[in-house]
Structures are given as structure tokens and as C-alpha cells.
Design a protein around this motif. Structure first.
Motif, PDB file in Angstrom:
ATOM      1  N   CYS A  31       0.787  -1.236   0.000  1.00 13.42           N
ATOM      2  CA  CYS A  31       0.000   0.000   0.000  1.00 13.42           C
ATOM      3  C   CYS A  31       0.816   1.282   0.000  1.00 13.42           C
ATOM      4  O   CYS A  31       0.274   2.370  -0.215  1.00 13.42           O
ATOM      5  N   VAL A  32       2.130   1.169   0.267  1.00 10.59           N
ATOM      6  CA  VAL A  32       2.993   2.363   0.257  1.00 10.59           C
ATOM      7  C   VAL A  32       4.201   2.045  -0.625  1.00 10.59           C
ATOM      8  O   VAL A  32       5.340   1.955  -0.137  1.00 10.59           O
ATOM      9  N   PRO A  33       3.995   1.853  -1.919  1.00  9.70           N
ATOM     10  CA  PRO A  33       5.081   1.386  -2.804  1.00  9.70           C
ATOM     11  C   PRO A  33       6.289   2.309  -2.855  1.00  9.70           C
ATOM     12  O   PRO A  33       7.400   1.861  -3.123  1.00  9.70           O
ATOM     13  N   HIS A  34       6.096   3.608  -2.576  1.00  8.23           N
ATOM     14  CA  HIS A  34       7.241   4.516  -2.647  1.00  8.23           C
ATOM     15  C   HIS A  34       8.220   4.319  -1.485  1.00  8.23           C
ATOM     16  O   HIS A  34       9.351   4.801  -1.518  1.00  8.23           O
ATOM     17  N   ALA A  35       7.811   3.590  -0.431  1.00  6.42           N
ATOM     18  CA  ALA A  35       8.669   3.416   0.744  1.00  6.42           C
ATOM     19  C   ALA A  35       9.899   2.561   0.425  1.00  6.42           C
ATOM     20  O   ALA A  35      11.014   2.885   0.821  1.00  6.42           O
ATOM     21  N   ARG A  36       9.710   1.440  -0.255  1.00  8.07           N
ATOM     22  CA  ARG A  36      10.807   0.567  -0.682  1.00  8.07           C
ATOM     23  C   ARG A  36      11.779   0.234   0.461  1.00  8.07           C
ATOM     24  O   ARG A  36      12.991   0.425   0.345  1.00  8.07           O
ATOM     25  N   LEU A  37      11.242  -0.278   1.535  1.00 11.84           N
ATOM     26  CA  LEU A  37      12.071  -0.629   2.687  1.00 11.84           C
ATOM     27  C   LEU A  37      12.527  -2.080   2.595  1.00 11.84           C
ATOM     28  O   LEU A  37      11.741  -2.955   2.238  1.00 11.84           O
ATOM     29  N   PRO A  38      13.769  -2.370   2.933  1.00 11.78           N
ATOM     30  CA  PRO A  38      14.249  -3.762   2.927  1.00 11.78           C
ATOM     31  C   PRO A  38      13.634  -4.535   4.088  1.00 11.78           C
ATOM     32  O   PRO A  38      13.262  -3.954   5.116  1.00 11.78           O
ATOM     33  N   TYR A  39      13.552  -5.840   3.942  1.00 12.54           N
ATOM     34  CA  TYR A  39      12.996  -6.697   4.986  1.00 12.54           C
ATOM     35  C   TYR A  39      14.058  -6.941   6.046  1.00 12.54           C
ATOM     36  O   TYR A  39      15.052  -7.626   5.810  1.00 12.54           O
ATOM     37  N   GLN A  40      13.845  -6.372   7.241  1.00 10.53           N
ATOM     38  CA  GLN A  40      14.809  -6.493   8.340  1.00 10.53           C
ATOM     39  C   GLN A  40      14.058  -6.723   9.654  1.00 10.53           C
ATOM     40  O   GLN A  40      13.938  -5.819  10.492  1.00 10.53           O
ATOM     41  N   PRO A  41      13.520  -7.921   9.850  1.00 13.68           N
ATOM     42  CA  PRO A  41      12.655  -8.177  11.004  1.00 13.68           C
ATOM     43  C   PRO A  41      13.319  -8.042  12.368  1.00 13.68           C
ATOM     44  O   PRO A  41      12.629  -7.901  13.375  1.00 13.68           O
ATOM     45  N   THR A  42      14.641  -8.072  12.430  1.00 14.64           N
ATOM     46  CA  THR A  42      15.325  -7.933  13.719  1.00 14.64           C
ATOM     47  C   THR A  42      15.764  -6.500  14.001  1.00 14.64           C
ATOM     48  O   THR A  42      16.349  -6.213  15.047  1.00 14.64           O
ATOM     49  N   SER A  43      15.459  -5.586  13.071  1.00 13.24           N
ATOM     50  CA  SER A  43      15.880  -4.184  13.225  1.00 13.24           C
ATOM     51  C   SER A  43      14.732  -3.335  13.760  1.00 13.24           C
ATOM     52  O   SER A  43      13.701  -3.188  13.107  1.00 13.24           O
ATOM     53  N   ILE A  44      14.915  -2.760  14.940  1.00  9.69           N
ATOM     54  CA  ILE A  44      13.881  -1.882  15.496  1.00  9.69           C
ATOM     55  C   ILE A  44      13.753  -0.613  14.671  1.00  9.69           C
ATOM     56  O   ILE A  44      12.678  -0.030  14.553  1.00  9.69           O
ATOM     57  N   ASP A  45      14.867  -0.175  14.062  1.00  7.72           N
ATOM     58  CA  ASP A  45      14.792   1.025  13.234  1.00  7.72           C
ATOM     59  C   ASP A  45      13.944   0.762  11.992  1.00  7.72           C
ATOM     60  O   ASP A  45      13.200   1.632  11.549  1.00  7.72           O
ATOM     61  N   SER A  46      14.041  -0.425  11.442  1.00  2.00           N
ATOM     62  CA  SER A  46      13.206  -0.799  10.304  1.00  2.00           C
ATOM     63  C   SER A  46      11.736  -0.773  10.693  1.00  2.00           C
ATOM     64  O   SER A  46      10.885  -0.279   9.944  1.00  2.00           O
ATOM     65  N   PHE A  47      11.429  -1.274  11.906  1.00  2.00           N
ATOM     66  CA  PHE A  47      10.038  -1.277  12.358  1.00  2.00           C
ATOM     67  C   PHE A  47       9.528   0.143  12.566  1.00  2.00           C
ATOM     68  O   PHE A  47       8.379   0.454  12.248  1.00  2.00           O
ATOM     69  N   ARG A  48      10.366   1.027  13.089  1.00  2.00           N
ATOM     70  CA  ARG A  48       9.974   2.430  13.257  1.00  2.00           C
ATOM     71  C   ARG A  48       9.580   3.038  11.905  1.00  2.00           C
ATOM     72  O   ARG A  48       8.580   3.752  11.789  1.00  2.00           O
ATOM     73  N   GLN A  49      10.388   2.759  10.880  1.00  2.00           N
ATOM     74  CA  GLN A  49      10.093   3.302   9.554  1.00  2.00           C
ATOM     75  C   GLN A  49       8.786   2.732   8.999  1.00  2.00           C
ATOM     76  O   GLN A  49       7.999   3.454   8.381  1.00  2.00           O
ATOM     77  N   LEU A  50       8.558   1.444   9.215  1.00  2.00           N
ATOM     78  CA  LEU A  50       7.314   0.830   8.761  1.00  2.00           C
ATOM     79  C   LEU A  50       6.109   1.495   9.422  1.00  2.00           C
ATOM     80  O   LEU A  50       5.125   1.852   8.751  1.00  2.00           O
TER      81      LEU A  50
END
Length: 285
Positions: A31-50
Motif C-alpha cells: 500500500c505504500v510502494p514509494h517506501a521501498r524498505l528492505p525486509y529487516q525483522p530484527t531491526s527496530i529502526d526498520s520497524f519504526r520506519q514501517l
């Protein structure tokens, strides 16, 4: 121009499960295709961005506007706004329906500030969030404040005199940094921007950029208190300094200080991980 500001704040009030990360990741991917975030399930920073990228979805869902009825647009310098479908909407209403927003986070707090109006009115908006604590833990407040000297002006450094006490110095430092972050993002500058080019004179409630007055801006300053549960069930209290910057085009700039929770109820909404995860299926609609 009368463009009311609204803020959404999400507290990362507990540790996230891999299953929850996956649900958030696939939602943003779809639903947010412009985000283009890598899959990093152990990264809290990745979760913050999501979580940040999910906030516009939540906001539009609350407005009962399906995902197929709006698109996310961006200016050449990275300022985002939401354009709704003009179907069944009078032309004059469509022009006033643009939603400018900005996303920000720090540690356990993710946020979004937004407003609605004409596109040129709503894009100059920014949010700054700064946890009121030293980093790394154990360092003195004086040393921590000094580490930000390159981002502050000589005048601003005088507001951080150690004789004022650690609590006052840390709060003032957080106010200065959150205001600067909000303004820098509101004008679409990069993280490489020289923060010392900005000067916020808190006692006189004035701001300058490159030694010229910043005119026409509204700065809102408020504090957020969070209860965060970490591994082992330990509950921690965290404090955050937040600031919004929005260009209203008025003759003078204005500072608005919100010192209690009741002041925030009309325009700031707080939610947590559980509430966000619960509505994920609805955000796809």
C-alpha cells in the motif's frame, strides 16, 4: 490561511513480534510502494520506519477514504502530500483537499503531522521529535549538550548553562533540536543541512535563518510522556520533546506552547502498537 494541524503519535510501548513485523512489512510493501524498505525483522529502526509509513494509511482510513481513492505525491525536494480522487468532488473542493504531511521518529515514539488545503499551502510542514535523555546512558548532561555545539549558535549555547541544572539544560536542548528538525524538514532540506544556520531565541520567541528573521511560521511545542515495557516486563518512563513547524504566510512567526495533556486533546492523538496492528486488515481497504 486556516489550515488546522493534526498530529498522530504512536508509542512503541512494547517489543514487537516477528509476526507483527511481517504484517506491517507486507502492508507497507503493498500500500505504500514509494517506501521501498528492505525486509529487516530484527531491526527496530526498520520497524519504526514501517510504522511511520503506516500512519498516513491510518489517517485516511479514519477519514473513511479507501486506499484506491487517493495517491501519495512528492515534490522535487521530497515534500509529500496526498491527493484524493476528484470523482464526485466539486473542483473548488478538490483544490482544497490536498493533505500535506511529514513523518518523524525517535526511539519509542513515531509521529505524523498533517494539514489540509491547497497543495502550495500544505507542503511546508515538519515534525521534530527528540527524546529528553542523554545518549549513551551515563554520560553527563553537560558533555551531552556540548556534543551538539556544532548544531547550535553561540546564543543558543548560553541557554544551556550548566548552572541551570541538568533537567533544565536537557529540556532546553531538546526543545532547540526538535524545533530545528521540524523547520529543516518543513522546508525540504536534507540531513546534511548545517543546523547552526538556524537560531531559535526561546526567551524572545523568535527564529532566524542565516541571520534573517524567519517570518510567517507557526511553531508548536509540546511534550509526550510514554510508558514502555521492555524485555523482562520492566516498565520504563520516557519523555519526548516534540515540535511542529508550519508555514502560514503571516507577517510574523508565532510560537505556541502546550504544557498539559488537555491542551493536546483537540489536535494530537496517541495510539500504541496493539491498536495499530489490530486495524491492519482495514488499512488495506
Amino acid at each position: 490561511m486556516d489550515c488546522p494541524l493534526l498530529v498522530w503519535m504512536l508509542s512503541l510501548n512494547r517489543d514487537v513480534l516477528t509476526e507483527e513485523y511481517d504484517k506491517c512489512f507486507h502492508l507497507v510493501q503493498d500500500c505504500v510502494p514509494h517506501a521501498r524498505l528492505p525486509y529487516q525483522p530484527t531491526s527496530i529502526d526498520s520497524f519504526r520506519q514501517l510504522i511511520c509509513h503506516m500512519l498516513p494509511l491510518l489517517m485516511m482510513r479514519h477519514r473513511r477514504i479507501s486506499r484506491a481513492k487517493w495517491k501519495d505525491c512528492v515534490t522535487s525536494n521530497g515534500k509529500h502530500w496526498i491527493e484524493q480522487s476528484p470523482d464526485d468532488m466539486p473542483p473548488e473542493k478538490f483544490l482544497q483537499s490536498m493533505i500535506g504531511y511529514h513523518l518523524a521518529y525517535d526511539n519509542s515514539l513515531c509521529g505524523m503531522v498533517m494539514t489540509q488545503g491547497r497543495q502550495r499551502q500544505v507542503i511546508n510542514i515538519g515534525l521534530g521529535i527528540k527524546q529528553i535523555s542523554v545518549e549513551p546512558k551515563g554520560v553527563s548532561v553537560a558533555a551531552y549538550a556540548e556534543s551538539f555545539a556544532h548544531k547550535l549558535t553561540p546564543l543558543e549555547m548560553t541557554f544551556l548553562n550548566s548552572e541551570l541544572g541538568d533537567e533544565v539544560v536537557l529540556r532546553r536542548l531538546s526543545i532547540l533540536l526538535s524545533l530545528k528538525a521540524a523547520y529543516i524538514k518543513a522546508v525540504g532540506q536534507s540531513t546534511a543541512f548545517d543546523w547552526s544556520r538556524l537560531e531559535f531565541n526561546i526567551p524572545s520567541e523568535s527564529a532566524r535563518g542565516d541571520d534573517h528573521p524567519l517570518q510567517g511560521w507557526e511553531f508548536r511545542v509540546f511534550k509526550a510522556q510514554l510508558g514502555v515495557q521492555r524485555m523482562g516486563g520492566v516498565m520504563l518512563e520516557e519523555s519526548y520533546q516534540c515540535a511542529c513547524a508550519f508555514f502560514r504566510g503571516t507577517k510574523e512567526s508565532k510560537f505556541i506552547w502546550h504544557d498539559n495533556a488537555k491542551d493536546l486533546e483537540a489536535w494530537v492523538q496517541f495510539i500504541n502498537i496493539d491498536q495499530m496492528v489490530k486495524v491492519i486488515p482495514k488499512l488495506r481497504a
